[in-house]
Design a protein around this motif. Structure first.
Motif, PDB file in Angstrom:
ATOM      1  N   ASP A  69     -12.656  34.640  40.845  1.00 41.79           N
ATOM      2  CA  ASP A  69     -12.347  35.770  41.411  1.00 41.79           C
ATOM      3  C   ASP A  69     -12.671  35.331  43.027  1.00 41.79           C
ATOM      4  O   ASP A  69     -13.820  35.291  43.519  1.00 41.79           O
ATOM      5  CB  ASP A  69     -13.530  36.959  41.371  1.00 41.79           C
ATOM      6  CG  ASP A  69     -13.097  38.084  42.018  1.00 41.79           C
ATOM      7  OD1 ASP A  69     -12.103  38.278  42.538  1.00 41.79           O
ATOM      8  OD2 ASP A  69     -14.019  39.192  41.991  1.00 41.79           O
ATOM      9  N   GLY A  70     -11.568  34.751  43.613  1.00 40.96           N
ATOM     10  CA  GLY A  70     -11.528  34.565  45.188  1.00 40.96           C
ATOM     11  C   GLY A  70     -12.241  33.284  45.294  1.00 40.96           C
ATOM     12  O   GLY A  70     -13.125  32.998  46.191  1.00 40.96           O
ATOM     13  N   THR A  71     -11.870  32.074  44.681  1.00 33.25           N
ATOM     14  CA  THR A  71     -12.271  30.828  45.150  1.00 33.25           C
ATOM     15  C   THR A  71     -11.461  30.234  46.247  1.00 33.25           C
ATOM     16  O   THR A  71     -10.300  30.362  46.073  1.00 33.25           O
ATOM     17  CB  THR A  71     -12.457  29.863  43.855  1.00 33.25           C
ATOM     18  OG1 THR A  71     -12.722  28.410  44.262  1.00 33.25           O
ATOM     19  CG2 THR A  71     -10.919  29.727  43.193  1.00 33.25           C
ATOM     20  N   ALA A  72     -12.217  29.633  47.161  1.00 32.93           N
ATOM     21  CA  ALA A  72     -11.510  28.897  48.248  1.00 32.93           C
ATOM     22  C   ALA A  72     -11.574  27.517  48.040  1.00 32.93           C
ATOM     23  O   ALA A  72     -11.146  26.704  49.114  1.00 32.93           O
ATOM     24  CB  ALA A  72     -12.236  29.361  49.515  1.00 32.93           C
ATOM     25  N   THR A  73     -11.421  26.896  46.864  1.00 35.02           N
ATOM     26  CA  THR A  73     -11.639  25.634  46.636  1.00 35.02           C
ATOM     27  C   THR A  73     -10.105  24.903  46.530  1.00 35.02           C
ATOM     28  O   THR A  73      -9.072  25.432  46.412  1.00 35.02           O
ATOM     29  CB  THR A  73     -12.225  25.085  45.144  1.00 35.02           C
ATOM     30  OG1 THR A  73     -11.686  26.038  44.221  1.00 35.02           O
ATOM     31  CG2 THR A  73     -13.668  25.450  45.327  1.00 35.02           C
ATOM     32  N   GLY A  74      -9.947  23.468  46.787  1.00 36.66           N
ATOM     33  CA  GLY A  74      -8.757  22.801  46.426  1.00 36.66           C
ATOM     34  C   GLY A  74      -9.171  21.220  46.687  1.00 36.66           C
ATOM     35  O   GLY A  74     -10.450  20.969  46.351  1.00 36.66           O
ATOM     36  N   VAL A  75      -8.206  20.491  46.867  1.00 40.70           N
ATOM     37  CA  VAL A  75      -8.126  18.724  46.915  1.00 40.70           C
ATOM     38  C   VAL A  75      -7.503  18.300  48.079  1.00 40.70           C
ATOM     39  O   VAL A  75      -6.617  19.183  48.424  1.00 40.70           O
ATOM     40  CB  VAL A  75      -7.809  18.241  45.532  1.00 40.70           C
ATOM     41  CG1 VAL A  75      -8.697  18.635  44.246  1.00 40.70           C
ATOM     42  CG2 VAL A  75      -6.193  18.603  45.226  1.00 40.70           C
ATOM     43  N   TYR A  76      -7.935  17.244  48.470  1.00 42.95           N
ATOM     44  CA  TYR A  76      -7.293  16.581  49.772  1.00 42.95           C
ATOM     45  C   TYR A  76      -7.339  15.113  49.502  1.00 42.95           C
ATOM     46  O   TYR A  76      -7.925  14.683  48.657  1.00 42.95           O
ATOM     47  CB  TYR A  76      -8.036  16.891  50.859  1.00 42.95           C
ATOM     48  CG  TYR A  76      -9.262  16.433  51.086  1.00 42.95           C
ATOM     49  CD1 TYR A  76      -9.554  15.089  51.843  1.00 42.95           C
ATOM     50  CD2 TYR A  76     -10.493  16.881  50.532  1.00 42.95           C
ATOM     51  CE1 TYR A  76     -10.632  14.379  51.867  1.00 42.95           C
ATOM     52  CE2 TYR A  76     -11.744  16.318  50.435  1.00 42.95           C
ATOM     53  CZ  TYR A  76     -11.699  15.215  51.059  1.00 42.95           C
ATOM     54  OH  TYR A  76     -13.119  14.432  51.317  1.00 42.95           O
ATOM     55  N   THR A  77      -6.235  14.205  50.273  1.00 46.87           N
ATOM     56  CA  THR A  77      -6.326  13.013  50.393  1.00 46.87           C
ATOM     57  C   THR A  77      -6.033  12.573  51.792  1.00 46.87           C
ATOM     58  O   THR A  77      -5.097  13.220  52.494  1.00 46.87           O
ATOM     59  CB  THR A  77      -5.135  12.592  49.283  1.00 46.87           C
ATOM     60  OG1 THR A  77      -5.069  11.076  49.301  1.00 46.87           O
ATOM     61  CG2 THR A  77      -3.767  12.913  49.679  1.00 46.87           C
ATOM     62  N   CYS A  78      -6.727  11.363  52.197  1.00 49.35           N
ATOM     63  CA  CYS A  78      -6.653  11.364  53.666  1.00 49.35           C
ATOM     64  C   CYS A  78      -5.819  10.040  53.908  1.00 49.35           C
ATOM     65  O   CYS A  78      -5.363   9.320  53.251  1.00 49.35           O
ATOM     66  CB  CYS A  78      -8.172  10.597  54.250  1.00 49.35           C
ATOM     67  SG  CYS A  78      -9.196  12.081  54.106  1.00 49.35           S
ATOM     68  N   GLY A  79      -5.152   9.911  55.334  1.00 47.70           N
ATOM     69  CA  GLY A  79      -4.439   8.814  55.670  1.00 47.70           C
ATOM     70  C   GLY A  79      -2.971   8.923  55.545  1.00 47.70           C
ATOM     71  O   GLY A  79      -2.355   9.851  54.681  1.00 47.70           O
ATOM     72  N   ALA A  80      -2.165   8.512  56.609  1.00 44.69           N
ATOM     73  CA  ALA A  80      -0.505   8.472  56.398  1.00 44.69           C
ATOM     74  C   ALA A  80      -0.167   7.840  55.292  1.00 44.69           C
ATOM     75  O   ALA A  80      -0.585   6.665  54.783  1.00 44.69           O
ATOM     76  CB  ALA A  80      -0.258   7.955  57.795  1.00 44.69           C
ATOM     77  N   GLY A  81       0.903   8.614  54.887  1.00 41.57           N
ATOM     78  CA  GLY A  81       1.445   8.189  53.315  1.00 41.57           C
ATOM     79  C   GLY A  81       0.803   8.560  52.233  1.00 41.57           C
ATOM     80  O   GLY A  81       1.210   8.331  51.046  1.00 41.57           O
ATOM     81  N   SER A  82      -0.450   9.308  52.510  1.00 38.23           N
ATOM     82  CA  SER A  82      -1.033   9.756  51.110  1.00 38.23           C
ATOM     83  C   SER A  82      -0.692  10.865  50.867  1.00 38.23           C
ATOM     84  O   SER A  82       0.243  11.623  51.530  1.00 38.23           O
ATOM     85  CB  SER A  82      -2.589   9.598  51.167  1.00 38.23           C
ATOM     86  OG  SER A  82      -2.773  10.481  52.441  1.00 38.23           O
TER      87      SER A  82
END
Length: 316
Positions: A214-227
Motif C-alpha cells: 500500500d503506497g511503496t516508493a521503492t525501486g531500483v537504479y544503475t549508475c553511469g553512462a551506458g548503464s
C-alpha cells in the motif's frame, strides 16, 4: 310315282317320331368319301392350331419369368462372406423403398479424381463451419510519455501481468500472482541498487511472493553512462498496452522500443535532480515475436552516480 314322292316329302317334313318328341332337329351325316386334298388341309389346320397354342404358352411362360426376375431384383441381396453383401453393405440392408430396383451408390464427392484406386475417395472438402486462418498480423507500435500519477495501482494497470522492482533491495522483484508471464526482465548493463525515494508510490493486491503493498516508493537504479535495463514483452497477435514507470537522477535517459524493423525512441533528462515518467507502449505483434524496451543512461551530469531508475512495468 307321284304319290311315293309325296309320301317321302311328308315324312321328311315331320321327321321320325323320336325327333318330334325331343324337339331336336334331325342331323344328317354324309356318307360320301372325303377327298385326299381335303383331308390334307384339315391335318395342316390342326397342326397350325397346335403350334399357335405352343407359341402362346411360350409367351406366357416368358412373361411369368420376367415378373419373377423383377420381383427378385427388389429383394435384399444375399449376404456375402463375413456377413456382408457383395456390394460391401451389411447383410439385410435393402434398397431405398422409394426407388424399387435402384442401385445403392456412395454419396457424391464432387468431380472425379484421377489416380484413385477402387473404393478410394478423394479427401473431403473443408466444412464451411471450420475455422479459416485469418490474414497475417501486421505489426504496429506507438510510444507516448507523460507524468506519473501520484499513486499507481498495479493491479488495475496490469490486468494481464505486472512486475515491481526494489521492494526489498536491488535484487527484489514482485510479480502478479497467476499473471500471463508475457513480461520478461532480460537484465541490462550495470549493478542494480535499491532505493526508496521515488516521488510516486505504487500499490497492488494480487502479488507474489508479497501479496499486497500500500503506497511503496521503492525501486531500483544503475549508475553511469551506458548503464540501464532491458525488458521484453511477448507478442500474442492481439493489441496490447504496456506501461513503464521509470526515472533519471542527474542524467539523460533514452528509451528505445523495438518491434522487428519498427522502432521508437524517447528521451527524458534532468541535470539537477530526479525526474520520473510513465511511458505507454501500444503494439500488436505476431506470436513468437517480442517487443524489446531498452532504458539506458545516455549521458550523466554528475560523477556521483548519475543514473536511470526503474520502478514497475504493467501489461493489459
Amino acid at each position: 310315282m307321284a304319290e311315293e314322292d309325296l309320301t317321302r316329302t311328308r315324312a321328311g317334313a315331320t321327321g321320325p317320331a323320336s325327333h318330334r318328341a325331343s324337339g331336336t332337329p334331325a342331323r344328317h351325316r354324309s356318307t360320301l368319301p372325303v377327298p385326299a386334298r381335303v383331308r390334307a388341309a384339315l391335318r395342316w389346320l390342326a397342326r397350325f392350331r397346335q403350334r399357335r397354342r405352343f407359341v402362346l404358352e411360350g409367351f406366357a411362360a416368358i412373361a411369368c419369368l420376367a415378373v419373377l426376375v423383377s420381383y427378385l431384383a427388389t429383394e435384399p441381396d444375399p449376404p456375402g462372406e463375413g456377413g456382408t453383401r457383395p456390394d460391401g453393405l451389411p447383410a439385410g440392408i435393402g434398397r431405398p423403398s422409394a426407388f424399387p430396383g435402384a442401385e445403392l451408390r456412395p454419396p457424391a464427392t464432387g468431380p472425379a479424381s484421377p489416380g484413385l484406386q477402387p473404393r478410394q475417395r478423394p479427401p473431403s472438402p473443408t466444412p464451411s463451419g471450420s475455422a479459416i486462418p485469418g490474414p497475417p498480423v501486421r505489426p504496429t507500435l506507438t510510444v507516448e510519455q507523460r507524468d506519473v500519477p501520484a499513486q499507481v495501482d498495479l493491479t488495475a494497470s496490469g490486468s494481464r501481468d505486472w512486475i515491481h522492482w526494489g521492494l526489498r533491495g536491488g535484487d527484489s522483484t514482485v510479480r502478479k500472482r497467476d499473471g500471463s508471464g508475457e513480461l520478461v526482465d532480460a537484465g541490462g548493463r550495470g549493478v542494480r541498487g535499491g532505493w526508496d525515494a521515488n516521488q510516486e508510490t505504487v500499490s497492488w493486491r494480487d502479488g507474489a511472493p508479497v501479496r499486497s503493498a500500500d503506497g511503496t516508493a521503492t525501486g531500483v537504479y544503475t549508475c553511469g553512462a551506458g548503464s540501464g535495463f532491458t525488458l521484453a514483452v511477448a507478442g500474442a497477435g492481439e493489441a496490447r498496452t504496456v506501461r513503464l514507470y521509470a526515472g533519471v537522477w542527474m542524467a539523460r535517459g533514452r528509451l528505445e522500443v523495438r518491434l522487428g524493423e519498427l522502432s521508437r525512441t524517447l528521451r527524458m533528462e534532468d541535470p539537477h535532480t530526479l525526474r520520473s515518467a510513465e511511458f505507454t507502449v501500444r503494439f500488436q505483434a505476431p506470436k513468437g515475436t517480442r517487443v524489446v524496451l531498452n532504458w539506458v543512461a545516455e549521458e550523466v551530469f554528475t560523477g556521483e552516480c548519475g543514473s536511470v531508475s526503474l520502478q514497475a512495468l504493467t501489461l493489459r
